[in-house]
Design a protein around this motif. Sequence first.
Motif, PDB file in Angstrom:
ATOM      1  N   GLY A  22      50.813  34.327  44.694  1.00 20.44           N
ATOM      2  CA  GLY A  22      50.293  35.629  44.286  1.00 20.44           C
ATOM      3  C   GLY A  22      49.206  35.520  43.228  1.00 20.44           C
ATOM      4  N   LEU A  23      49.298  34.506  42.365  1.00 17.22           N
ATOM      5  CA  LEU A  23      48.273  34.303  41.338  1.00 17.22           C
ATOM      6  C   LEU A  23      46.926  33.905  41.937  1.00 17.22           C
ATOM      7  CD1 LEU A  23      50.229  32.500  38.489  1.00 17.22           C
ATOM      8  CD2 LEU A  23      49.232  34.780  38.440  1.00 17.22           C
ATOM      9  N   LEU A  24      46.930  33.415  43.167  1.00 18.37           N
ATOM     10  CA  LEU A  24      45.670  33.070  43.825  1.00 18.37           C
ATOM     11  C   LEU A  24      44.794  34.302  44.031  1.00 18.37           C
ATOM     12  CD1 LEU A  24      46.816  30.490  46.516  1.00 18.37           C
ATOM     13  CD2 LEU A  24      45.674  30.035  44.358  1.00 18.37           C
ATOM     14  N   PHE A  25      45.404  35.482  44.084  1.00 15.42           N
ATOM     15  CA  PHE A  25      44.621  36.710  44.237  1.00 15.42           C
ATOM     16  C   PHE A  25      43.852  37.066  42.967  1.00 15.42           C
ATOM     17  CE2 PHE A  25      47.562  37.590  47.784  1.00 15.42           C
ATOM     18  CZ  PHE A  25      46.615  37.917  48.753  1.00 15.42           C
ATOM     19  N   ALA A  26      44.308  36.589  41.819  1.00 13.70           N
ATOM     20  CA  ALA A  26      43.720  37.021  40.551  1.00 13.70           C
ATOM     21  C   ALA A  26      42.825  35.971  39.898  1.00 13.70           C
ATOM     22  CB  ALA A  26      44.829  37.412  39.583  1.00 13.70           C
ATOM     23  N   LEU A  27      43.069  34.699  40.160  1.00 17.99           N
ATOM     24  CA  LEU A  27      42.365  33.645  39.434  1.00 17.99           C
ATOM     25  C   LEU A  27      41.295  32.986  40.306  1.00 17.99           C
ATOM     26  CD1 LEU A  27      45.480  32.015  37.759  1.00 17.99           C
ATOM     27  CD2 LEU A  27      43.871  33.610  36.729  1.00 17.99           C
ATOM     28  N   PRO A  28      40.187  32.538  39.696  1.00 19.81           N
ATOM     29  CA  PRO A  28      39.140  31.841  40.472  1.00 19.81           C
ATOM     30  C   PRO A  28      39.575  30.436  40.861  1.00 19.81           C
ATOM     31  CG  PRO A  28      38.552  31.896  38.159  1.00 19.81           C
ATOM     32  CD  PRO A  28      39.804  32.714  38.299  1.00 19.81           C
ATOM     33  N   PHE A  29      39.028  29.949  41.978  1.00 21.37           N
ATOM     34  CA  PHE A  29      39.375  28.622  42.484  1.00 21.37           C
ATOM     35  C   PHE A  29      38.444  27.538  41.940  1.00 21.37           C
ATOM     36  CE2 PHE A  29      40.366  31.298  46.386  1.00 21.37           C
ATOM     37  CZ  PHE A  29      41.627  31.595  45.954  1.00 21.37           C
ATOM     38  N   ALA A  30      37.147  27.833  41.899  1.00 23.11           N
ATOM     39  CA  ALA A  30      36.183  26.812  41.497  1.00 23.11           C
ATOM     40  C   ALA A  30      34.900  27.471  41.011  1.00 23.11           C
ATOM     41  CB  ALA A  30      35.874  25.888  42.672  1.00 23.11           C
ATOM     42  N   GLU A  31      34.119  26.661  40.310  1.00 26.03           N
ATOM     43  CA  GLU A  31      32.777  27.043  39.913  1.00 26.03           C
ATOM     44  C   GLU A  31      31.824  26.049  40.550  1.00 26.03           C
ATOM     45  OE1 GLU A  31      33.162  26.806  35.735  1.00 26.03           O
ATOM     46  OE2 GLU A  31      34.302  28.664  35.586  1.00 26.03           O
ATOM     47  N   ILE A  32      30.766  26.560  41.146  1.00 19.48           N
ATOM     48  CA  ILE A  32      29.849  25.721  41.901  1.00 19.48           C
ATOM     49  C   ILE A  32      28.455  25.845  41.287  1.00 19.48           C
ATOM     50  CG2 ILE A  32      28.850  25.264  44.173  1.00 19.48           C
ATOM     51  CD1 ILE A  32      31.339  26.773  45.326  1.00 19.48           C
ATOM     52  N   ALA A  33      27.836  24.714  41.026  1.00 22.10           N
ATOM     53  CA  ALA A  33      26.459  24.684  40.522  1.00 22.10           C
ATOM     54  C   ALA A  33      25.588  24.037  41.588  1.00 22.10           C
ATOM     55  CB  ALA A  33      26.378  23.912  39.223  1.00 22.10           C
TER      56      ALA A  33
END
Length: 147
Positions: free
Chosen positions: A18-29
């Motif tokens: 359920g926390l996957l709905f609220a938190l970001p997975f990655a940052e991409i540059a």
Amino acid sequence: MIQRIQTVYILISAILIGLLFALPFAEIASDNQFFLFDIRGIVRNNEIVDSGIPIAVFVGIILLIHLVAIFLYKKRIRQIRFLVFAILLLVGLFGMFYFFTFYSFSGADVSFNVTVSFPLVAIVLDYLAIRNIGKDEALVRSIDRIR
């Protein structure tokens, strides 16, 4: 229901999913631009570059399977089957993370957040729940043999 340790494992696993709905997975540059990869997809400046609807649906299905598995405590074999299916879907979710992160960008710098490890932790918790459900089933069957 909640007094069984396997139910606690499944509940913690469901909370992590359920926390996957609220938190970001990655940052991409990539090319001096910064993107955020979360449940919405790949986002730059609150503008969706690549839609994450497949991931959102996948995570929703996995969460639903976990919630259903919690209430199947009287049908232990069916509960095990649901959890095995959830484990397979969680492995598929890892594949989707990889696909969305590296398919859209070539040569990009990817910084994964701790959120990406939640499905792995959920897999371990589901495995522990399956082991304990199996022990319960063996205990019930051994008691039935004594009668």
